[in-house]
Enzyme design. Structure first.
Site, PDB file in Angstrom:
ATOM      1  N   ASN A  43       0.851  -1.195   0.000  1.00 44.89           N
ATOM      2  CA  ASN A  43       0.000   0.000   0.000  1.00 44.89           C
ATOM      3  C   ASN A  43       0.886   1.243   0.000  1.00 44.89           C
ATOM      4  OD1 ASN A  43      -0.336  -1.409   2.791  1.00 44.89           O
ATOM      5  ND2 ASN A  43      -0.918   0.648   3.333  1.00 44.89           N
ATOM      6  N   ASP A  44       0.789   2.104   0.969  1.00 47.27           N
ATOM      7  CA  ASP A  44       1.378   3.449   0.866  1.00 47.27           C
ATOM      8  C   ASP A  44       2.861   3.496   0.495  1.00 47.27           C
ATOM      9  OD1 ASP A  44      -0.975   3.570   2.270  1.00 47.27           O
ATOM     10  OD2 ASP A  44      -0.044   4.158   4.149  1.00 47.27           O
ATOM     11  N   GLN A  60       4.779   0.217   2.154  1.00 49.00           N
ATOM     12  CA  GLN A  60       4.067  -0.716   3.036  1.00 49.00           C
ATOM     13  C   GLN A  60       3.954  -2.038   2.303  1.00 49.00           C
ATOM     14  OE1 GLN A  60       2.150   0.149   6.438  1.00 49.00           O
ATOM     15  NE2 GLN A  60       4.267   0.759   6.142  1.00 49.00           N
ATOM     16  N   ARG A 167      -0.729   8.035  14.010  1.00 47.73           N
ATOM     17  CA  ARG A 167       0.195   7.392  13.058  1.00 47.73           C
ATOM     18  C   ARG A 167       0.653   8.310  11.913  1.00 47.73           C
ATOM     19  NH1 ARG A 167      -4.742   4.931  12.545  1.00 47.73           N
ATOM     20  NH2 ARG A 167      -5.864   5.205  10.582  1.00 47.73           N
ATOM     21  N   ASP A 168       1.574   7.725  11.120  1.00 49.83           N
ATOM     22  CA  ASP A 168       2.057   8.298   9.858  1.00 49.83           C
ATOM     23  C   ASP A 168       2.815   9.617  10.052  1.00 49.83           C
ATOM     24  OD1 ASP A 168       0.595   6.135   8.994  1.00 49.83           O
ATOM     25  OD2 ASP A 168      -1.077   7.309   8.211  1.00 49.83           O
TER      26      ASP A 168
HETATM   27  C1  FRU Z   1      -2.965   4.361   4.892  1.00 51.03           C
HETATM   28  C2  FRU Z   1      -2.671   3.509   6.117  1.00 51.03           C
HETATM   29  C3  FRU Z   1      -1.824   4.292   7.101  1.00 51.03           C
HETATM   30  C4  FRU Z   1      -1.120   3.199   7.851  1.00 51.03           C
HETATM   31  C5  FRU Z   1      -0.885   2.182   6.783  1.00 51.03           C
HETATM   32  C6  FRU Z   1      -0.902   0.762   7.259  1.00 51.03           C
HETATM   33  O1  FRU Z   1      -3.241   3.653   3.747  1.00 51.03           O
HETATM   34  O2  FRU Z   1      -3.883   3.082   6.685  1.00 51.03           O
HETATM   35  O3  FRU Z   1      -2.541   5.170   7.922  1.00 51.03           O
HETATM   36  O4  FRU Z   1       0.070   3.654   8.433  1.00 51.03           O
HETATM   37  O5  FRU Z   1      -1.894   2.361   5.819  1.00 51.03           O
HETATM   38  O6  FRU Z   1      -0.498  -0.127   6.269  1.00 51.03           O
END
Ligand code: FRU
Length: 493
Positions: A43-44, A60, A167-168
């Site tokens: 993902n991200d 991710q 987070r993040d």
């Molecule tokens: C965004 C998210 C973030 C988190 C990550 C987990 O897509 O939900 O907030 O850190 O993905 O994989």
């Protein structure tokens, strides 16, 4: 214990990749030139940075399967953002604060300081009370092998906020100090908390930098913050703001109060599949953005994971885009010029095309291509201009310019028998005389840039290889095209 466990867990993940990559790479939905992981789930984008002359992408990553679980940080480098080399996994869950099946090393950002590459990421674990998110530091001297700081976590949630939604972290340097903006939540509303540090290890809370009062949802995932032309840009991906999933705000951060004042907002990408974009600044001073071409189950259009999932992979990144600003209040997202390396063969070069009434013009058959055209608005009277792409007798994807309603839509209801819905954006022509459209088609996606790169739609679609027909259709009047070019694109994966 920590570095040994990290090493072991990275080796386990690398082994899983070696076992799976060959079979996954046979998948027929694999992209030809977009960045993907070798197998499994991504993902991200995380920790984007131009470091020692190379573009670094972290992401991710679940190397064990095509579903979201046990987040690792995958890592790849490139000289040109087109050809990528996979590097060993940078971070794997290994500590009590970042290990859980539904947790791990969540998203974050990177920073170079005195030659060392630092990553700030969210560790997600679970206790009897529920999930706990904390901010953690990792460092690398060679840009390849990372070690987690033994004093982790470096930041726990500020009192009054929920520890399961913190987070993040986005980190940056300003006038010799470090700043960190982190997504948080209070009473169901998104808050962005701002912190300051002298050493990246101990952080002092400053204030709520920006917030939702309901209009911008309940959580701002993956915030990014940078400046262009003297203005501050804040971007985030809100949960709970309907179709708005990649918001940008142009304004000013007052470092004295820690408050961001928003003067103008907009949407980075209106498509169904663009989320959590992040940027880096390269040696030429360009601000370059990557985003995850995928989405979550809470999104309004969600209907399940697409067909790639059955081939053992899920997720890729949209093409790299340069972020620029027009006249202080509107952002452009322009495919980077390096993408021109992908051009293989010029398929069409049509200086002028006048389509009258309800008419249609066939472009060359192609599946993986780039298409660029300009519509002369002063000589166009049609209600619609439809680009009917990747078609066969049953299926096609429509990119539609609706001149009556000044709307751009991408309709994937007939794309492939699986995809559905129409993504929509309103445009006010930046240039009154013409409207430009630039399209990148890959095996499983279409990316549309229009209106001087201010209206963007990224959507996944899954056409078969016999869906090769491409047409321009006018409806209800004349469409006057002044310049249209098409190239087939190479495989860079
Ligand atoms: C965004 C998210 C973030 C988190 C990550 C987990 O897509 O939900 O907030 O850190 O993905 O994989």
């Amino acid at each position: 214990m920590s570095s040994l466990q990290l090493k072991e867990n990275i080796e386990k993940a690398e082994l899983a990749i070696r076992e799976k990559r060959q079979s996954v790479q046979l998948g027929k939905t694999r992209q030809k030139y977009h960045f993907m992981a070798e197998c499994g789930w991504i993902n991200d984008p995380n920790g984007l940075i131009y470091f020692r002359g190379k573009y670094h992408l972290f992401y991710q990553f679940n190397p064990f399967g095509p579903e979201w679980s046990r987040m690792h940080w995958g890592h790849a480098v490139s000289d040109n953002m087109v050809d990528w080399t996979y590097l060993p996994i940078a971070l794997a869950p290994s500590e009590t604060y970042d290990s859980h099946e539904r947790g791990g090393c969540f998203s974050g950002t990177a920073l170079e300081h005195e030659g060392t590459l630092y990553l700030l990421y969210t560790g997600t674990s679970k206790t009897e009370e529920g999930f706990v998110q904390v901010q953690c530091l990792a460092e690398s001297f060679d840009g390849i092998t990372f070690s987690k700081y033994e004093g982790n976590p470096v930041l726990k949630v500020t009192e009054g906020y929920e520890e399961c939604d913190f987070r993040d972290p986005k980190i940056w340097k300003h006038k010799g100090r470090f700043y960190l903006a982190c997504a948080a939540k209070k009473s169901g509303y998104a808050k962005l908390l701002l912190y300051r540090s002298e050493n990246l290890k101990s952080w002092e809370y400053i204030s709520v930098m920006a917030e939702s009062r309901g209009e911008w949802g309940e959580m701002w995932e993956c915030p990014d913050f940078y400046s262009i032309n003297g203005m501050d840009i804040l971007t985030f991906s809100p949960i709970g703001a309907g179709e708005r999933t990649t918001v940008y705000m142009i304004g000013k951060l007052d470092y004295r109060t820690g408050k961001f004042c928003c003067l103008k907002e907009g949407e980075i990408d209106w498509g169904f599949d663009y989320y959590a974009p992040q940027t880096l600044e390269d040696a030429q001073g360009r601000r370059i953005m990557f985003g995850w071409a995928g989405g979550w189950d809470w999104m309004p259009w969600w209907k399940g994971r697409g067909p790639s999932w059955k081939e053992g992979w899920s997720g890729f990144f949209g093409i790299p885009r340069e972020v620029r600003m027009i006249s202080e209040d509107i952002l452009q997202f322009i495919p980077v010029k390096e993408l021109e390396y992908l051009r293989e063969k010029e398929l069409a070069d049509i200086p002028e095309l006048n389509l009258t009434g309800d008419n249609s013009f066939s472009l060359p058959d192609a599946g993986i291509y780039e298409l660029k055209l300009t519509i002369d608005l002063e000589n166009t009277s049609a209600r619609l201009c439809i680009l009917r792409l990747r078609g066969n007798k049953d299926y096609y994807t429509d990119v539609v310019l609706d001149f009556e309603n000044m709307e751009l839509t991408v309709d994937r209801n007939h794309s492939d028998g699986w995809s559905s819905d129409i993504s929509r954006s309103i445009f006010y022509p930046v240039n009154k005389e013409k409207i430009d459209i630039h399209i990148f088609m890959d095996q499983s996606s279409v990316e549309v840039f229009a209106n001087e790169y201010t209206n963007v739609h990224t959507c996944c679609i899954y056409p078969e290889n016999n869906q090769m027909s491409n047409r321009v259709i006018s409806s209800g009047g004349t469409v006057f095209i002044k310049g249209m070019k098409m190239w087939s694109l190479k495989n860079s994966n």
